[in-house]
Design a protein around this motif. Structure first.
Motif, PDB file in Angstrom:
ATOM      1  N   GLY A 353     107.069   8.038  52.888  1.00  0.00           N
ATOM      2  CA  GLY A 353     106.794   7.104  51.801  1.00  0.00           C
ATOM      3  C   GLY A 353     105.978   7.725  50.695  1.00  0.00           C
ATOM      4  O   GLY A 353     105.763   8.937  50.647  1.00  0.00           O
ATOM      5  N   GLU A 354     105.509   6.863  49.790  1.00  0.00           N
ATOM      6  CA  GLU A 354     104.719   7.294  48.633  1.00  0.00           C
ATOM      7  C   GLU A 354     103.422   6.487  48.607  1.00  0.00           C
ATOM      8  O   GLU A 354     103.437   5.264  48.765  1.00  0.00           O
ATOM      9  N   ILE A 355     102.298   7.181  48.423  1.00  0.00           N
ATOM     10  CA  ILE A 355     100.995   6.508  48.404  1.00  0.00           C
ATOM     11  C   ILE A 355     100.873   5.636  47.149  1.00  0.00           C
ATOM     12  O   ILE A 355     101.104   6.106  46.036  1.00  0.00           O
ATOM     13  N   ILE A 356     100.524   4.363  47.336  1.00  0.00           N
ATOM     14  CA  ILE A 356     100.329   3.471  46.185  1.00  0.00           C
ATOM     15  C   ILE A 356      98.868   3.012  46.077  1.00  0.00           C
ATOM     16  O   ILE A 356      98.475   2.455  45.065  1.00  0.00           O
ATOM     17  N   LEU A 357      98.083   3.281  47.157  1.00  0.00           N
ATOM     18  CA  LEU A 357      96.665   2.931  47.105  1.00  0.00           C
ATOM     19  C   LEU A 357      95.895   3.826  48.073  1.00  0.00           C
ATOM     20  O   LEU A 357      96.278   3.973  49.225  1.00  0.00           O
ATOM     21  N   GLY A 358      94.810   4.431  47.560  1.00  0.00           N
ATOM     22  CA  GLY A 358      93.949   5.260  48.402  1.00  0.00           C
ATOM     23  C   GLY A 358      94.208   6.753  48.211  1.00  0.00           C
ATOM     24  O   GLY A 358      95.167   7.155  47.551  1.00  0.00           O
ATOM     25  N   GLU A 359      93.347   7.559  48.792  1.00  0.00           N
ATOM     26  CA  GLU A 359      93.515   9.008  48.775  1.00  0.00           C
ATOM     27  C   GLU A 359      92.932   9.564  50.072  1.00  0.00           C
ATOM     28  O   GLU A 359      92.035   8.979  50.680  1.00  0.00           O
ATOM     29  N   SER A 360      93.487  10.703  50.505  1.00  0.00           N
ATOM     30  CA  SER A 360      93.077  11.258  51.788  1.00  0.00           C
ATOM     31  C   SER A 360      93.540  12.702  51.900  1.00  0.00           C
ATOM     32  O   SER A 360      94.306  13.197  51.064  1.00  0.00           O
ATOM     33  N   SER A 361      93.066  13.378  52.949  1.00  0.00           N
ATOM     34  CA  SER A 361      93.608  14.685  53.326  1.00  0.00           C
ATOM     35  C   SER A 361      94.598  14.442  54.454  1.00  0.00           C
ATOM     36  O   SER A 361      94.271  13.755  55.434  1.00  0.00           O
ATOM     37  N   ILE A 362      95.799  14.995  54.306  1.00  0.00           N
ATOM     38  CA  ILE A 362      96.854  14.774  55.293  1.00  0.00           C
ATOM     39  C   ILE A 362      97.125  16.072  56.045  1.00  0.00           C
ATOM     40  O   ILE A 362      97.408  17.106  55.430  1.00  0.00           O
ATOM     41  N   ASN A 363      97.054  16.003  57.364  1.00  0.00           N
ATOM     42  CA  ASN A 363      97.406  17.153  58.199  1.00  0.00           C
ATOM     43  C   ASN A 363      98.925  17.172  58.365  1.00  0.00           C
ATOM     44  O   ASN A 363      99.490  16.375  59.103  1.00  0.00           O
ATOM     45  N   GLN A 364      99.574  18.105  57.639  1.00  0.00           N
ATOM     46  CA  GLN A 364     101.038  18.174  57.639  1.00  0.00           C
ATOM     47  C   GLN A 364     101.592  19.211  58.620  1.00  0.00           C
ATOM     48  O   GLN A 364     102.779  19.505  58.605  1.00  0.00           O
ATOM     49  N   ALA A 365     100.723  19.759  59.478  1.00  0.00           N
ATOM     50  CA  ALA A 365     101.133  20.811  60.409  1.00  0.00           C
ATOM     51  C   ALA A 365     102.354  20.442  61.254  1.00  0.00           C
ATOM     52  O   ALA A 365     103.231  21.291  61.461  1.00  0.00           O
ATOM     53  N   PRO A 366     102.493  19.190  61.744  1.00  0.00           N
ATOM     54  CA  PRO A 366     103.672  18.871  62.556  1.00  0.00           C
ATOM     55  C   PRO A 366     104.995  19.032  61.803  1.00  0.00           C
ATOM     56  O   PRO A 366     106.032  19.268  62.421  1.00  0.00           O
ATOM     57  N   ILE A 367     104.962  18.911  60.475  1.00  0.00           N
ATOM     58  CA  ILE A 367     106.184  19.026  59.678  1.00  0.00           C
ATOM     59  C   ILE A 367     106.316  20.395  59.040  1.00  0.00           C
ATOM     60  O   ILE A 367     107.373  21.045  59.128  1.00  0.00           O
ATOM     61  N   THR A 368     105.259  20.861  58.386  1.00  0.00           N
ATOM     62  CA  THR A 368     105.355  22.081  57.570  1.00  0.00           C
ATOM     63  C   THR A 368     104.724  23.303  58.229  1.00  0.00           C
ATOM     64  O   THR A 368     104.938  24.425  57.772  1.00  0.00           O
ATOM     65  N   GLY A 369     103.925  23.099  59.287  1.00  0.00           N
ATOM     66  CA  GLY A 369     103.256  24.223  59.928  1.00  0.00           C
ATOM     67  C   GLY A 369     102.001  24.681  59.203  1.00  0.00           C
ATOM     68  O   GLY A 369     101.353  25.631  59.636  1.00  0.00           O
ATOM     69  N   GLU A 370     101.641  24.013  58.098  1.00  0.00           N
ATOM     70  CA  GLU A 370     100.440  24.391  57.333  1.00  0.00           C
ATOM     71  C   GLU A 370      99.185  24.097  58.149  1.00  0.00           C
ATOM     72  O   GLU A 370      99.034  22.998  58.682  1.00  0.00           O
ATOM     73  N   SER A 371      98.300  25.068  58.229  1.00  0.00           N
ATOM     74  CA  SER A 371      97.094  24.911  59.051  1.00  0.00           C
ATOM     75  C   SER A 371      96.009  24.110  58.342  1.00  0.00           C
ATOM     76  O   SER A 371      95.147  23.510  58.988  1.00  0.00           O
TER      77      SER A 371
END
Length: 821
Positions: A353-371
């Motif tokens: 989805g697309e964020i419409i309210l709020g901000e955060s740090s997202i751990n995307q490691a399960p999808i992109t492998g980024e640490s």
């Protein structure tokens, strides 16, 4: 600085421009258009519209020639009008004048050495999980048996994934029952046909039988040394044989019935033969070791398969949906596109989805492998299965549960596991010839020497049984698929999708990698890198520049605006804004006209550039774009803008060279100055500058003509022709690009090159392990065969050599699951 070899368009374009042809898809579209234009009259158009069209997923293709072979082979069939096979996507479309003409398509494809699955009738195909297969011959036996049922239209059993896809008209329970007859367990995926408790109970019983037969075998063996009557020892051996051997004998019966010759047949023949000649201990040992070997192999292989199944648990099954002020928890299948879901701190995001309210740090490691977690704010895309580190988020759903990025990853990985690599296909073909030949040789060995008076019947019968056991090519057949599945699983968990064993093998042979510059090596977003002022402060210069550029949509203007905003600069009041095409912009600020633009703009304004010209040339020689700020009377300053290299690019390129890649090459449409600068900053060996899109294809061909195996790294859309021309196409940033996931051979889910070195090292490691497995399997077989004739090999040793070798091969392969490069 890296050693460079500059190849600009002056040298390469003029020589190779004539070689440039249309992309395959373009040619196909052109020919399709021509074909439609020829259907000029109404009757022809009517016949075109009445064609039966079926789409298929084709498995087993490893090059464009395979696609051509299928097209040519199927086009000869009766009533087939047209066959289109796309090697890149692995899909085929067949047009026929009658529906009946489409019925033999899948059978004909099998004759050509490939397999196909109808995409049109996917809903009619059920998928079962099969437990108990420990090599591809087991899969073949199940497939052959199920194919004998009149209610089954088609069936495909895949050893690597442990799944059976079947189209049938009888009940699911009947299918499960038929599979159990052959000695395996089946359960319908997504359906509680077999309760987990029942499965655990079944596993418990199997283990109990193995332990019980082992105890009886042990008592019989000890009893033979402690004065136990020989008959009692024989009875204990016989009971042990029945307990451990019932399952393989039953499987062997159905295998023979369906004209298969698998290891169950060979082991059963050996055990029964041993009993016939009175070698009850040998026969009982054979079936007991075989049962233990199967149990250990199944446990190890299931561990490999589960590494992929675990991906399915990444995304939550439920989501908090927001309706007005009310928040309720529902199943993700009930959420529609456009619904608002709420994700609390520490929770996993359930849908794309697309964020419409709020901000955060997202751990995307399960999808992109980024640490490192990625900062996200309003308007940013987020993916199912990623973790919200902190801050509550309201997310507008953009994809249904079955269409999320994680769902596509799982689908692509499973399809990749089903595709046989060239090595695997060769080994399977070799085994299918080797096994019956050795079986026949064993029968000849049992009968011929005694008839010729070269020995006793019992002696040669025993040697023939040993040869039967040695004939089982289990370790050899399993040597490749388990390694490939393990490597693909490892890559998927690290944010890299490898679309099959073919591409895994190709990656290991790559000697040169060509990179698109913009968006691949560089950020693809221009940034302000240098500011030079004349008699004015930097703040004043940026304030004027911000006022002039803040309404422009040009990428360079946006970079200046972003830089000024980051510095906290406030714009001035301006009016009479005007764009000067090809030169810049102007506006009136405090009753004076200010300009922002290139050198040509200020030359036309006849502003003195005596001191400015040298600075402009110096900046441009570094490959940067120059924006001059001033009035008709004076120059205020210069702002230099350039596309900056990604932080990860230089590190990744150095790691690639260490992994054995000989040439790293940059392809760019930029001028030579820019190309040279980026090449030096990123440690690129070589670059091709001032290229049009079609020239990138020629550059890839030039590298191939020089003897290199070439991989092309791009975004999967703009670089499609070059990706198709290269030996291996690698798309970057697949998490946000559906097209990239469809067109490339390997997809880096993250928007950087960080995982590319890991991929290359993993593929090389996989190739090494496959070679180790194959050579080990062959050496063990040759050694066992050599020991038969002098009489050194016993029947139980033959079994141990086979099951032991298979287990060692599996354990060697699953090391790839933990490989970190």
């Amino acid at each position: 600085m890296a050693k460079e070899s500059c190849c600009s368009n002056n040298s390469s374009k003029t020589v190779e421009a004539s070689c440039c042809s249309k992309a395959p898809t373009e040619q196909a579209n052109t020919s399709c258009s021509s074909a439609l234009e020829q259907q000029s009259n109404k009757s022809d158009l009517a016949s075109l519209l009445s064609l039966e069209i079926m789409s298929y997923r084709v498995y087993g293709m490893d090059c464009g020639a395979c696609a051509a072979t299928i097209e040519k082979g199927l086009s000869k069939l009766k009533d087939i009008e047209e066959v289109k096979v796309n090697f890149s996507t692995g899909k085929m479309q067949v047009s026929a004048t009658t529906a009946e003409a489409l019925l033999p398509i899948e059978k004909e494809i099998k004759k050509l050495g490939f397999s196909a699955e109808s995409l049109n009738q996917k809903d009619n195909i059920k998928t079962f999980k099969i437990v108990g297969m420990d090599c591809s011959s087991c899969a073949k036996s199940i497939e052959n048996h199920i194919n004998t049922l009149p209610s089954v239209k088609r069936v495909n059993v895949n050893f690597s994934t442990g799944k059976m896809k079947i189209e049938h008209s009888n009940s699911v329970q009947e299918i499960i029952s038929e599979v159990s007859k052959i000695g395996y367990q089946a359960s319908l995926l997504g359906n509680n046909q077999q309760h987990p408790v029942e499965q655990e109970s079944k596993k418990f019983n199997d283990n109990t039988y193995v332990v019980l037969s082992g105890v009886l075998l042990g008592f019989g063996f000890i009893g033979s040394f402690t004065g136990l009557p020989p008959l009692l020892s024989t009875i204990l051996y016989a009971i042990a044989m029945v307990i451990s051997g019932a399952k393989p004998v039953r499987s062997a019966f159905y295998a023979i019935k369906s004209r298969s010759l698998d290891m169950n047949v060979l082991m059963s023949a050996a055990a029964i033969g041993a009993a016939i000649i009175g070698e009850w201990f040998e026969g009982a040992t054979v079936v007991w070791l075989f049962a233990i070997g199967n149990y250990l192999q199944n446990r190890s292989i299931e561990r490999t398969r589960n590494s992929i199944r675990n991906l399915m648990d990444l995304a939550p099954a439920e989501a908090w949906i927001k309706e007005g002020t009310k928040i309720s928890k529902v199943s993700v299948e009930e959420v529609s596109v456009g619904d608002i879901i709420v994700v609390k701190p520490g929770e996993k995001i359930s849908l794309d989805g697309e964020i419409i309210l709020g901000e955060s740090s997202i751990n995307q490691a399960p999808i992109t492998g980024e640490s490192i977690p990625v900062d996200k704010t309003i308007g940013d895309a987020v993916y199912a299965g990623t973790i919200n580190e902190h801050g509550s988020l309201d997310i507008k759903v953009t994809k249904l549960a079955e269409d999320t990025t994680i769902s596509k990853i799982i689908q692509l990985v499973e399809e990749a596991q089903e595709k046989k690599a060239p090595t695997e296909a060769f080994v399977d073909k070799f085994a299918s010839i080797y096994t019956p030949i050795v079986f026949i040789v064993a029968l000849v060995m049992i009968v011929l020497p005694p008839l010729l008076g070269l020995g006793a019947w019992g002696e040669w019968f025993y040697k023939g049984l040993e040869l039967l056991v040695v004939a089982c090519p289990c370790a050899l057949v399993i040597s490749t698929p388990v390694a490939i599945v393990s490597a693909i699983g490892n890559a998927a968990k690290n944010g890299v999708l490898i679309k099959g064993g073919t591409f895994l093998e190709k990656a290991g042979a790559i000697t040169a990698i060509a990179f698109d510059k913009t968006g691949t090596l560089t950020e693809g977003k221009p940034k302000v890198t240098e500011i030079k002022t004349f008699n004015d402060s930097e703040e004043e210069l940026l304030s004027i520049a911000l006022t002039l550029e803040e309404y422009s949509t040009h990428p360079i203007a946006k970079s200046i605006v972003n830089h000024a905003n980051d510095k906290g600069i406030i714009s001035k009041n301006g009016d009479s804004f005007k764009s000067i095409v090809g030169k810049g912009v102007q506006a009136t600020i405090q009753e004076e006209t200010y300009y922002a633009g290139n050198l040509k703009l200020f030359e036309d304004l006849q502003v003195s550039l005596e001191n400015v010209f040298v600075h402009v040339q110096e900046i441009q020689s570094k490959g940067k774009s120059v924006v001059i700020i001033g009035t008709q009377q004076r120059i205020m300053g210069i702002i230099a803008v350039s596309d900056t290299i990604r932080e990860t690019s230089a590190t990744a390129l150095n790691a690639l060279k260490q992994s054995g890649v000989k040439q790293t090459v940059m392809l760019t449409g930029d001028n030579e100055g820019t190309a040279k600068l980026i090449a030096s900053e990123s440690n690129i060996n070589r670059y091709f500058a001032e290229l049009l899109p079609e020239d990138k294809v020629n550059a890839v061909r030039q590298l191939q003509n020089e003897g290199h195996k070439v991989a092309m790294v791009g975004d999967g859309i703009n670089d499609a022709p070059a990706l198709a021309t290269a030996d291996l196409g690698i798309a970057m940033g697949g998490a946000g690009t559906d097209t990239a996931m469809e067109t490339a051979d390997i997809i880096l889910m993250a928007d950087n090159l960080e995982k590319l070195p890991h991929t290359m090292k993993l593929s090389k490691k996989a190739l090494r392990i496959i070679k180790q497995n194959i050579w080990f399997s062959i050496i063990i077989k040759v050694a066992a065969l050599a020991l038969i004739f002098p009489g050194y090999l016993t029947l139980w040793m033959a079994v141990l050599s086979d099951t032991g070798a298979a287990l060692i091969v599996i354990l060697n392969s699953i090391r790839l699951l933990k490989f970190k490069g």
